[in-house]
Scaffold this motif. Structure first.
Motif, PDB file in Angstrom:
ATOM      1  N   TYR A  95      -6.820  -3.889   4.269  1.00  0.00           N
ATOM      2  CA  TYR A  95      -5.777  -2.916   4.564  1.00  0.00           C
ATOM      3  C   TYR A  95      -6.360  -1.591   5.041  1.00  0.00           C
ATOM      4  N   TYR A  96      -7.680  -1.401   4.947  1.00  0.00           N
ATOM      5  CA  TYR A  96      -8.291  -0.134   5.325  1.00  0.00           C
ATOM      6  C   TYR A  96      -8.253   0.010   6.847  1.00  0.00           C
ATOM      7  N   LEU A 139     -19.796  11.343  10.543  1.00  0.00           N
ATOM      8  CA  LEU A 139     -19.056  11.845   9.374  1.00  0.00           C
ATOM      9  C   LEU A 139     -20.031  12.463   8.373  1.00  0.00           C
ATOM     10  N   ASN A 167     -11.360  -5.335   1.823  1.00  0.00           N
ATOM     11  CA  ASN A 167     -10.370  -4.253   1.911  1.00  0.00           C
ATOM     12  C   ASN A 167      -9.677  -4.309   3.270  1.00  0.00           C
ATOM     13  N   ASP A 192     -19.287  -0.414  -1.964  1.00  0.00           N
ATOM     14  CA  ASP A 192     -18.259  -0.365  -0.917  1.00  0.00           C
ATOM     15  C   ASP A 192     -17.635  -1.755  -0.837  1.00  0.00           C
ATOM     16  N   ALA A 193     -16.372  -1.805  -0.442  1.00  0.00           N
ATOM     17  CA  ALA A 193     -15.748  -3.108  -0.199  1.00  0.00           C
ATOM     18  C   ALA A 193     -16.455  -3.813   0.957  1.00  0.00           C
ATOM     19  N   GLY A 214     -17.348   3.863  -2.402  1.00  0.00           N
ATOM     20  CA  GLY A 214     -16.894   3.893  -1.011  1.00  0.00           C
ATOM     21  C   GLY A 214     -17.951   4.574  -0.167  1.00  0.00           C
ATOM     22  N   ALA A 215     -19.174   4.064  -0.266  1.00  0.00           N
ATOM     23  CA  ALA A 215     -20.353   4.776   0.286  1.00  0.00           C
ATOM     24  C   ALA A 215     -20.395   4.775   1.807  1.00  0.00           C
ATOM     25  N   GLY A 216     -19.682   3.877   2.475  1.00  0.00           N
ATOM     26  CA  GLY A 216     -19.559   3.897   3.933  1.00  0.00           C
ATOM     27  C   GLY A 216     -20.890   3.734   4.637  1.00  0.00           C
ATOM     28  N   ILE A 272      -6.466   4.496  -0.380  1.00  0.00           N
ATOM     29  CA  ILE A 272      -6.216   3.319  -1.230  1.00  0.00           C
ATOM     30  C   ILE A 272      -4.852   3.453  -1.911  1.00  0.00           C
ATOM     31  N   ASN A 329     -15.352  -1.093   8.549  1.00  0.00           N
ATOM     32  CA  ASN A 329     -16.773  -0.879   8.801  1.00  0.00           C
ATOM     33  C   ASN A 329     -17.365  -1.925   9.736  1.00  0.00           C
ATOM     34  N   ARG A 362     -15.825  10.387  -1.296  1.00  0.00           N
ATOM     35  CA  ARG A 362     -15.456  11.278  -0.180  1.00  0.00           C
ATOM     36  C   ARG A 362     -14.645  10.459   0.812  1.00  0.00           C
ATOM     37  N   PHE A 363     -13.412  10.888   1.034  1.00  0.00           N
ATOM     38  CA  PHE A 363     -12.509  10.227   1.983  1.00  0.00           C
ATOM     39  C   PHE A 363     -12.348   8.740   1.672  1.00  0.00           C
ATOM     40  N   ILE A 389     -18.045  -4.103  -3.864  1.00  0.00           N
ATOM     41  CA  ILE A 389     -17.033  -3.977  -4.909  1.00  0.00           C
ATOM     42  C   ILE A 389     -15.764  -3.426  -4.284  1.00  0.00           C
ATOM     43  N   ASP A 390     -14.650  -4.072  -4.580  1.00  0.00           N
ATOM     44  CA  ASP A 390     -13.339  -3.532  -4.205  1.00  0.00           C
ATOM     45  C   ASP A 390     -12.858  -2.694  -5.390  1.00  0.00           C
ATOM     46  N   LEU A 391     -12.708  -1.411  -5.162  1.00  0.00           N
ATOM     47  CA  LEU A 391     -12.372  -0.499  -6.258  1.00  0.00           C
ATOM     48  C   LEU A 391     -11.030  -0.827  -6.897  1.00  0.00           C
TER      49      LEU A 391
HETATM   50  C1  SAM Z   1     -13.826   7.124   5.531  1.00  0.00           C
HETATM   51  S1  SAM Z   1     -15.066   6.084   4.870  1.00  0.00           S
HETATM   52  C2  SAM Z   1     -16.008   7.292   3.958  1.00  0.00           C
HETATM   53  C3  SAM Z   1     -17.425   6.866   3.732  1.00  0.00           C
HETATM   54  C4  SAM Z   1     -18.274   7.832   2.887  1.00  0.00           C
HETATM   55  N1  SAM Z   1     -17.675   8.058   1.591  1.00  0.00           N
HETATM   56  C5  SAM Z   1     -18.494   9.135   3.595  1.00  0.00           C
HETATM   57  O1  SAM Z   1     -17.791  10.102   3.318  1.00  0.00           O
HETATM   58  O2  SAM Z   1     -19.380   9.204   4.456  1.00  0.00           O
HETATM   59  C6  SAM Z   1     -14.227   5.183   3.569  1.00  0.00           C
HETATM   60  C7  SAM Z   1     -15.072   4.099   2.930  1.00  0.00           C
HETATM   61  O3  SAM Z   1     -14.350   3.591   1.782  1.00  0.00           O
HETATM   62  C8  SAM Z   1     -14.465   2.181   1.761  1.00  0.00           C
HETATM   63  N2  SAM Z   1     -13.319   1.614   1.040  1.00  0.00           N
HETATM   64  C9  SAM Z   1     -12.006   1.632   1.428  1.00  0.00           C
HETATM   65  N3  SAM Z   1     -11.255   0.983   0.517  1.00  0.00           N
HETATM   66  C10 SAM Z   1     -12.109   0.552  -0.460  1.00  0.00           C
HETATM   67  C11 SAM Z   1     -11.916  -0.173  -1.676  1.00  0.00           C
HETATM   68  N4  SAM Z   1     -10.722  -0.613  -2.054  1.00  0.00           N
HETATM   69  N5  SAM Z   1     -13.015  -0.425  -2.438  1.00  0.00           N
HETATM   70  C12 SAM Z   1     -14.246  -0.003  -2.059  1.00  0.00           C
HETATM   71  N6  SAM Z   1     -14.480   0.688  -0.914  1.00  0.00           N
HETATM   72  C13 SAM Z   1     -13.416   0.953  -0.134  1.00  0.00           C
HETATM   73  C14 SAM Z   1     -14.479   1.773   3.224  1.00  0.00           C
HETATM   74  O4  SAM Z   1     -15.035   0.476   3.402  1.00  0.00           O
HETATM   75  C15 SAM Z   1     -15.335   2.896   3.829  1.00  0.00           C
HETATM   76  O5  SAM Z   1     -16.700   2.570   3.818  1.00  0.00           O
END
Ligand code: SAM
Length: 269
Positions: free
Chosen positions: A14-15, A31, A12, A82-83, A58-60, A125, A19, A119-120, A101-103
């Motif tokens: 572009y994010y 967070l 990902n 998570d990506a 997107g478990a972060g 995306i 991480n 969450r967030f 996994i890239d969503l």
């Molecule tokens: C702001 S963090 C939030 C993490 C977690 N959900 C939390 O609230 O503690 C966003 C997360 O989404 C993941 N993410 C962003 N784009 C993604 C995608 N296309 N596919 C999967 N995960 C993605 C990022 O790698 C990151 O871990």
């Protein structure tokens, strides 16, 4: 499902808050400390508990997925994806599953989960509508979808001082990368349109003290995106002022709301 090992390189690109940054684990832990209590309370109200099959997308840093493991296992299932899942390596020891996994690009198991949560994630995306449809398809009949996403609703232009100035530049930088800071307010409409039932939503403005986990999280965020902010015309001095204010326990701040929307997949007739 396309999964791969947590050590593979992230896709990902572009994010805006990758991480792989040196202090990303600390930032994600802050967070979690700031937002988990409300997320957990709502999930408990929605009935999440022993035996539930859960998808954390997107478990972060994984704090919410860790709580899901404690609440649903043994007997349930927790898939944390998570990506870039580099901060999730402890989950298998707790009985959880981890997948890279890239969503946007990858499929998800369909009809497989009693609870699907983000969450967030979706706000960041660009192809969020495709991802939302995929998350809905992942629900088992009667399964619960809970989305918690940030939105500048009513607050973005009101935040005072250096914190407000820096936040607005940060918001613009995320939107340049594909985020939409005005999308989450329409979540209940999207959930209706996707055929979900029992649709509910609220919005909560975080009000927080300097030095709190929320303040430390924003402080680290400004450190992570400092060069982007400078490129957008924010001076080093303003960034330093915003960071110093965030450490001041005498100050209070507010940040853009979290829109939370939840709904159920219809049960089969
Ligand atoms: C702001 S963090 C939030 C993490 C977690 N959900 C939390 O609230 O503690 C966003 C997360 O989404 C993941 N993410 C962003 N784009 C993604 C995608 N296309 N596919 C999967 N995960 C993605 C990022 O790698 C990151 O871990």
């Amino acid at each position: 499902m396309t999964g791969s090992s947590p050590t593979s390189s992230p896709r990902n690109s572009y994010y805006t808050l990758p991480n792989e940054w040196d202090f990303a684990d600390e930032r994600l832990a802050l967070l979690g400390a700031a937002y988990d209590p409300e997320s957990i309370a709502l999930a408990q109200r929605l009935g999440v508990g022993a035996g539930w099959r859960c998808l954390e997308a997107g478990a972060g840093g994984g704090s919410f997925a860790r709580w899901l493991c404690s609440a649903t296992l043994p007997g349930g299932r927790v898939l944390a994806l998570d990506a870039d899942p580099r901060h999730l390596t402890d989950l298998p020891d707790r009985g959880g599953e981890v997948a890279q996994i890239d969503l946007v690009a990858d499929e998800l198991p369909e009809g497989a989960f009693d609870f699907v949560h983000t969450r967030f994630v979706l706000l960041h995306i660009a192809h969020r509508d495709i991802v939302l449809q995929r998350l809905v398809r992942a629900l088992a009949p009667g399964g619960v979808l809970l989305l918690e996403e940030g939105d500048g609703l009513g607050v973005r232009n009101e935040m005072p001082g250096a914190f407000g100035e820096v936040w607005r530049a940060f918001g613009r930088s995320t939107e340049t990368a594909g985020a939409d800071q005005a999308w989450a307010r329409n979540l209940p409409t999207h959930l209706d349109a996707l055929g979900l039932v029992d649709v509910h939503a609220d919005a909560q403005i975080p009000v927080f003290r300097g030095g709190s986990p929320m303040a430390r999280m924003w402080n680290l965020t400004w450190a992570q995106v400092r060069e982007t902010l400078v490129a957008l015309g924010v001076s080093h001095k303003v960034i330093a002022t915003a960071q110093a204010e965030l450490q001041d326990e005498q100050r209070w701040f507010y940040a853009p709301p979290t829109v939370r929307a939840w709904a159920r997949a219809p049960r089969k007739p």
